[in-house]
Each structure stands twice: as C-alpha cells, then as structure tokens.
Enzyme design. Sequence first.
Site, short mmCIF file in Angstrom:
data_model
loop_
_atom_site.label_atom_id
_atom_site.label_comp_id
_atom_site.label_asym_id
_atom_site.label_seq_id
_atom_site.Cartn_x
_atom_site.Cartn_y
_atom_site.Cartn_z
N THR A 20 0.84 -1.20 0.00
CA THR A 20 0.00 0.00 0.00
C THR A 20 0.87 1.25 0.00
O THR A 20 0.41 2.32 -0.38
CB THR A 20 -0.90 0.02 1.25
OG1 THR A 20 -0.08 -0.29 2.38
CG2 THR A 20 -2.02 -0.99 1.16
N ALA A 108 15.00 -11.64 3.50
CA ALA A 108 13.98 -12.48 4.15
C ALA A 108 12.71 -11.69 4.43
O ALA A 108 11.84 -12.14 5.17
CB ALA A 108 14.54 -13.08 5.43
N GLY A 109 12.59 -10.50 3.88
CA GLY A 109 11.37 -9.73 4.07
C GLY A 109 11.35 -8.97 5.38
O GLY A 109 10.31 -8.47 5.81
N SER A 111 13.51 -6.40 5.88
CA SER A 111 14.11 -5.11 5.54
C SER A 111 15.58 -4.98 5.89
O SER A 111 16.01 -3.95 6.42
CB SER A 111 13.36 -3.99 6.25
OG SER A 111 12.43 -3.48 5.41
N SER A 112 16.34 -6.02 5.57
CA SER A 112 17.78 -5.91 5.84
C SER A 112 18.38 -4.77 5.01
O SER A 112 19.29 -4.08 5.47
CB SER A 112 18.47 -7.22 5.52
OG SER A 112 18.18 -7.62 4.21
N SER A 113 17.85 -4.54 3.82
CA SER A 113 18.44 -3.49 2.98
C SER A 113 18.13 -2.10 3.54
O SER A 113 19.02 -1.25 3.64
CB SER A 113 17.99 -3.62 1.54
OG SER A 113 16.62 -3.81 1.47
N GLU A 145 17.49 4.14 -2.64
CA GLU A 145 17.04 2.82 -3.10
C GLU A 145 16.32 2.94 -4.46
O GLU A 145 16.49 2.12 -5.35
CB GLU A 145 16.14 2.15 -2.06
CG GLU A 145 15.80 0.73 -2.44
CD GLU A 145 15.63 -0.24 -1.27
OE1 GLU A 145 15.95 0.11 -0.12
OE2 GLU A 145 15.16 -1.36 -1.53
N ASP A 157 9.56 0.97 4.96
CA ASP A 157 10.67 0.35 5.69
C ASP A 157 11.59 1.40 6.29
O ASP A 157 11.96 1.34 7.47
CB ASP A 157 11.47 -0.56 4.74
CG ASP A 157 10.59 -1.62 4.09
OD1 ASP A 157 9.46 -1.82 4.56
OD2 ASP A 157 11.05 -2.24 3.12
N TYR A 207 8.72 -6.64 -8.44
CA TYR A 207 8.26 -5.52 -7.61
C TYR A 207 7.91 -4.32 -8.50
O TYR A 207 6.83 -3.75 -8.40
CB TYR A 207 9.36 -5.15 -6.60
CG TYR A 207 8.92 -4.14 -5.56
CD1 TYR A 207 8.51 -4.55 -4.31
CD2 TYR A 207 8.91 -2.78 -5.85
CE1 TYR A 207 8.09 -3.63 -3.35
CE2 TYR A 207 8.50 -1.85 -4.91
CZ TYR A 207 8.10 -2.29 -3.66
OH TYR A 207 7.68 -1.36 -2.73
C1 GLA Z 1 9.19 -3.89 0.42
C2 GLA Z 1 9.33 -2.41 0.09
C3 GLA Z 1 8.27 -1.59 0.84
C4 GLA Z 1 6.86 -2.15 0.65
C5 GLA Z 1 6.86 -3.67 0.89
C6 GLA Z 1 5.53 -4.29 0.53
O1 GLA Z 1 9.51 -4.12 1.76
O2 GLA Z 1 10.61 -1.94 0.42
O3 GLA Z 1 8.34 -0.23 0.44
O4 GLA Z 1 6.35 -1.82 -0.60
O5 GLA Z 1 7.87 -4.33 0.14
O6 GLA Z 1 4.54 -3.82 1.39
#
Ligand code: GLA
Length: 372
Positions: A20, A108-109, A111-113, A145, A157, A207
């Site tokens: 979103t 791994a989702g 937000s390591s980056s 990014e 993130d 993405y």
């Molecule tokens: C990644 C992106 C975020 C967000 C999520 C999905 O983590 O960095 O900005 O879009 O995917 O919700």
Amino acid sequence: MTTIRTFHAPGRVNLIGEYTDFNGGLVFPCAINRGTQVTVTEDASVSGVALSSEQLEFSGTVNVAVDAQPVDKQWVNYPLGVMVEFARLGFNVDGYKFHYSGDLPQSAGLSSSASISVLTAFAVNALVGADLSRQELALLAQRSENDFINVQCGIMDQFVIAMAQADFAIALDCDTLKYQQVPLSLGEYRIVIGNTNQPRELKSSAYNERVAECQSALAILAPLTKVEQLAHVTPSQLKEHSHLLTDVVVRNRATHVVEESDRVKRATVALENGALEEFGQLMYQSHVSLRDLFEVSSYTLDCMVDLASNTEGVIGSRMTGAGFGGCTVSLVHADKVEPFIVEVGRQYQKSTDLEASFYVTTATDGVSEVQS
Ligand code: GLA
C-alpha cells in the site's frame, strides 16, 4: 586518539498493510529485536570510504562521488547509494572505515536493505554534522534505493526503521507521512516471525512490475474518482468502476490495494479497542489477498500460514514484506509459542524439505547511536 563510533538499526516486521505504501495508503509496521550494526573508524590514510562485512563477504574501498555508479557486489550499493546522496548535498565522507555486522537474515522480508541504508544515513548524518531529521534520513534512504538500486519501493521500511519507538507500532499514512505511534498492546499474545528460508532473490523486476500495474489502474480510475493515489479509491468507488479495469491482473492489483488500506484502518481500531481476534482475522484476509490478488506469496509462505492457522493459540498469520519467499508474521498465545515453533517447524519441513527459523520479537526502538 582514533574515534570509533557504533550505530545500530533494527529490521522491521509489517503487521498489516502490504504493497500500500507506494500507492499512498496506510501501513502498520514495527521495528524488531534483530538488526544491523556499523562501527565507524576515522582513518585519514583511506582514500574514499572503506566498507567491510564478514557476513556479507566484502572488504574494499569505494569512491563516493556525486556521479558514482553501482558496483557488482549488491549490498555495497546500499551504503554507497546513501553516501552518494550525502555527496549530492555537499557532504563528504572520505577517510572513514565502516564495518557492518548484524543478526538480521538477508533477503527475508525483514528489511535488511533498509536497515543498512537508514543505518548508514544516520551514521553519516552524525559524522558530518548534516543535521537532517529522522524523517529526512528516511526519505534520503528511500531516494537512494529508488535511484541507485533501481527498486521503486515505498517509504514504509525506511520510515519505521528511522522513527520506531519501543512497544509501539507506527500507523503511517504514506501519502502525507502523517503517523501515529500506536501502543502495541498484545496482552497474552506474542509476535512470532517464521522464516521460510526459501532463498529469495530480490525480485526487483516483479516488484517494479507491481508498481507499474498499480499505476495503470490509477490512470483509469483517477479521472473518474478524482483521487491522486490508488489507495484513496474507496471500496464502493472501486465496485462502481471496476468493469473499466478490463485487464484482470490490473483489476486484481487495484482491489488488493484498496481493500488492504481499508484493512489497516480497521486493524488499528481493533488494536486500540483490544479486539485482538479481529486484528488476527484481518491478518489472514491480508494474506489471502496477497496470495490471490497481488500474487506475491509463494508455496512456502502459503504453507507456513496454513500450518499456523491450524495451530492452537494462533489468532492471525500472514506473509510480511515484499513476499516471493521470506517471512510470515503470526500472533501466538505466549503459552503456545514453544509448541508452535516445534509443530509448525516439523510440519513445514515435511511439506517443503526446508528448515524454518523462528524469531519471537517485541517492538523495539529505531536507529540510534550505541553509547560505549
Ligand atoms: C518492500 C518495500 C516496501 C513495501 C513492501 C511491501 O519491503 O521496500 O516499500 O512496498 O515491500 O509492502
């Protein structure tokens, strides 16, 4: 005497509100008790900036110029991109060594980056005295990014990693950046992250494709609804006009975004009212929508959420972050956390041949300097 300074940035888990953010919608993440550290040492003999990390297998120097180009080693581009942004603002970070370490699983989702980017931005800000606010640092990290890494990510993130407070989740409106720190009062329930350990390359192309599909939906709906962001279309407006979204993929993406943003509103109210079961139901609905309409889930994520939903003591579960592998987040009764980890882990291995990892987390503070 050489000055050594250490900084820490957490990772994040998004409780609800996926995909979103770049549609001007609502998200509801918190920072977690795993993260990234950087130790910075001044060293005048370094020409450029020295970057190193054992876990990420790199040790070398980079030149930070306003027109610096990305290098081959992917993770190096996160700190480098941020430093380039500072260079563009007229700040120079030459003559420093940055050594990174941490316990956040990569790709791994969690937000390591963004953890590396915001950490670097916070450290550089302190070192060069740029005096940017936490919010400005989040925006700078997102810009790097978008431009340097070429992932058109939203602000979720970076924002939560910069702004988080212990024991609170952030209800963020990604259009206006207005936000509310909401006490994460989960009573007897715990946040349990399940890592599928399904190797996930950063699906930047998938993405960016989602970003483009959402833009296509907006281009059709904007003139009819007068909205500027897809997440601002109301569920009833979508119903009225959805026949005009003739491409079924575009229609599904739009339906997810509109309904997910609405779920975030309902979930934050539910949490404020202590209606945890309702919060959990919204998490399940979010997962189904990400699986069927936004199509960013995977066999392993679906398997783990299914197993969680059939396990005693669980009131909600969903994939978290960008998906395509990575992690799930579940709300599990404190007394059932141990059996949950054992049972879901065992059955998950049986179904996928992969060994899952589990992390029980509280909501933690955002990026900070570690006082020695
Ligand atoms: C990644 C992106 C975020 C967000 C999520 C999905 O983590 O960095 O900005 O879009 O995917 O919700």
